[in-house]
Design an enzyme around this catalytic site. Structure first.
Site, short mmCIF file in Angstrom:
data_model
loop_
_atom_site.label_atom_id
_atom_site.label_comp_id
_atom_site.label_asym_id
_atom_site.label_seq_id
_atom_site.Cartn_x
_atom_site.Cartn_y
_atom_site.Cartn_z
N GLU A 69 0.83 -1.21 0.00
CA GLU A 69 0.00 0.00 0.00
C GLU A 69 0.86 1.26 0.00
OE1 GLU A 69 -2.91 -0.42 3.18
OE2 GLU A 69 -4.21 -1.54 1.82
N GLU A 72 -5.55 -8.27 -1.25
CA GLU A 72 -6.25 -8.13 0.03
C GLU A 72 -7.70 -7.78 -0.25
OE1 GLU A 72 -4.74 -5.51 3.10
OE2 GLU A 72 -2.67 -5.96 2.52
#
Ligand code: BG6
Length: 474
Positions: free
Chosen positions: A180, A372
């Site tokens: 991320e 995810e």
């Protein structure tokens, strides 16, 4: 009738810092995440508002013990294997390999641990997918160099990355450089070890650090390819489109701007250069990047695929007047009146996954990988020991259907990895009660519990999804 390809990588994930625990065992050094307590001081440390975080004996640090994956990994991987996962995603704790970050040679105990872990994955029939830095940097580098503020940290990262490729390439083919990457904008200390001094221009610090991270990522991609032609490396985005609150062009323009801000980092990683909007964005934010000759050429090495997490879409408006803000997530959003939210206030938007996938593929034309997706929820253990998490099954089912639709739209997708395989410590809140796993871990928010593992109802459901290659979602 749509069929998932036989090679489709169904999987599940954890991260070192949320699961391993054993924060001082096996020669491991401290990392940024170890400094983030649970409770009232959590946010100020996480966001970099505490100039020099130090461990306080009276505070509780959930990442120090995680769910003790360090000692339970064989048992946990056996459970993941039992579910039939084809891929298991985890990260390497950088400070397990380089305790201070700037050592010349790696810690052999750390190498042995991960070698065994990845071999064990393969024994269980799972392809490991490994993130080099999942919100993780050794505290030695934070203290001596200010973390990614310093260009010197690139060389330490590359030594670490090269060690991983050399030692683990026989077992690992799928790599992500930084988890991320865009979260550094919202949570700079947990994301990249960046803490601020009073009065600093935050944007200058963040984008300069990001420049170093991007240079490190590009060089790591090059190294991975040099170690093995089979290595495939992805960037990793905290995904989720920014919807305009209304069709008012001012709201639409705001969503364009927010998308650019969000995709800025992977624009560089995927296209190999800074995007055209960067110059104006830097001017407006008062950022003057310090670069060196040759940087453009380094950035020109692009990733093989685009991975992303998807939990929720976001919503933006040109004016916040009369709007409700949804601040359950570090990425702030206007409350979308069309969507329900989770127990932690995250918007639930399966169609948003299809939208995000289409938008990412339209923009980049590279294969995607969902690494995810999942629902953080409170689970209850029944007196007979079972855990009926139908709400999680429902969430995952809706998202798999949306993903299938996006694939039918023509978006190439390498695989789907849920968050998380087993319960672990929440990255945002530090709670155990925000559970994502197919496997329940007996531990509470204060760190009490037996650590016993139990299969939830969703465990059996996902096992069937994989066994039927996504044909049966009931
Ligand atoms: C992503 C992270 O942000 O979302 C994970 O990569 C994290 O580390 C996950 O756990 C879910 O977020 P949270 O805050 O609910 O744990």
């Amino acid at each position: 009738m749509f069929q998932f390809p036989e090679t489709f990588l169904w999987g599940s994930a954890i991260s070192a810092n949320q699961a391993e625990g054993a924060f001082r065992e096996g020669g491991r050094g401290l990392s940024n995440i170890d400094m983030i307590p649970h409770g009232q001081h959590r946010m100020e440390v996480k966001l970099g508002q505490t100039a020099q975080p130090a461990l306080q004996p009276e505070e509780f640090y959930p990442s120090h013990t995680g769910v003790d994956f360090y000692h339970h990994y064989r048992e946990d991987l056996a459970l993941m294997g039992e579910m039939g996962l084809r891929v298991f995603r985890t990260s390497i704790s950088w400070s397990r390999l380089f305790p201070q970050g700037d050592e010349e040679t790696p810690n052999p105990e750390g190498i042995a641990f991960y070698k065994d872990l990845f071999q064990e994955c393969r024994k269980q029939g799972m392809e490991p997918l490994v993130t080099l830095s999942h919100f993780d940097i050794p505290m030695g580098l934070v203290e001596k160099y200010g973390a990614w503020r310093s260009r010197k940290v690139i060389a330490f990262f590359l030594r670490y990355a090269e060690t991983c490729f050399r030692e683990f390439s026989p077992y690992v083919r799928y790599w992500l450089t930084f988890n991320e990457i865009n979260i550094v904008l919202h949570s700079p200390f947990s994301g990249a070890g960046i803490a601020f001094q009073p009065g600093e221009n935050r944007n200058q610090v963040i984008y300069q650090a990001a420049h170093h991270i991007l240079l490190a990522s590009a060089q790591a991609v090059r190294l991975a390819h040099r170690y093995s032609a089979e290595n495939k490396v992805g960037c990793m985005l905290a995904g989720g489109s920014f919807y305009p609150y209304s069709c008012n062009p001012a709201d639409v323009m705001e969503s364009v701007r927010k998308e650019q801000e969000n995709l800025f980092f992977i624009d560089v990683q995927v296209r190999g250069h800074y995007p055209s909007y960067a110059a104006k964005m830097f001017r407006e934010k008062g950022v003057q990047l310090v670069t060196e000759p040759g940087d453009d050429e380094i950035l020109n090495t692009t990733t093989d695929f685009i991975s992303f997490s998807y939990y929720a879409s976001r919503c933006v408006a040109a004016s916040l007047e009369d709007k409700q803000i949804n601040d359950g997530n570090v990425v702030r959003s206007v409350k979308n009146p069309y969507l329900q939210t989770s127990q932690w206030g995250w918007a639930i938007d399966p169609l948003g996954l299809r939208i995000t996938m289409n938008q990412l593929y339209d923009r980049y034309q590279k294969p995607l990988f969902i690494v995810e997706n999942g629902l953080g929820a409170k689970d209850v253990v029944q007196p007979d020991g079972t855990i009926d998490d139908e709400y999680r099954i429902d969430y995952l089912r809706q998202h798999i259907l949306a993903m299938r639709d996006a694939m039918e739209d023509g978006v190439p997708l390498l695989g789907y990895i849920t968050w998380s395989g087993i319960d672990l410590v929440s990255a945002s809140t530090g709670e155990m009660s925000k559970r994502y796993g197919f496997v329940y871990v007996d531990k509470d928010d204060n760190g009490n519990g037996t650590l016993q593992r139990r299969r939830k109802k969703s465990f059996y459901w996902y096992k069937q999804v994989i066994a039927t290659n996504g044909r049966c979602l009931d």
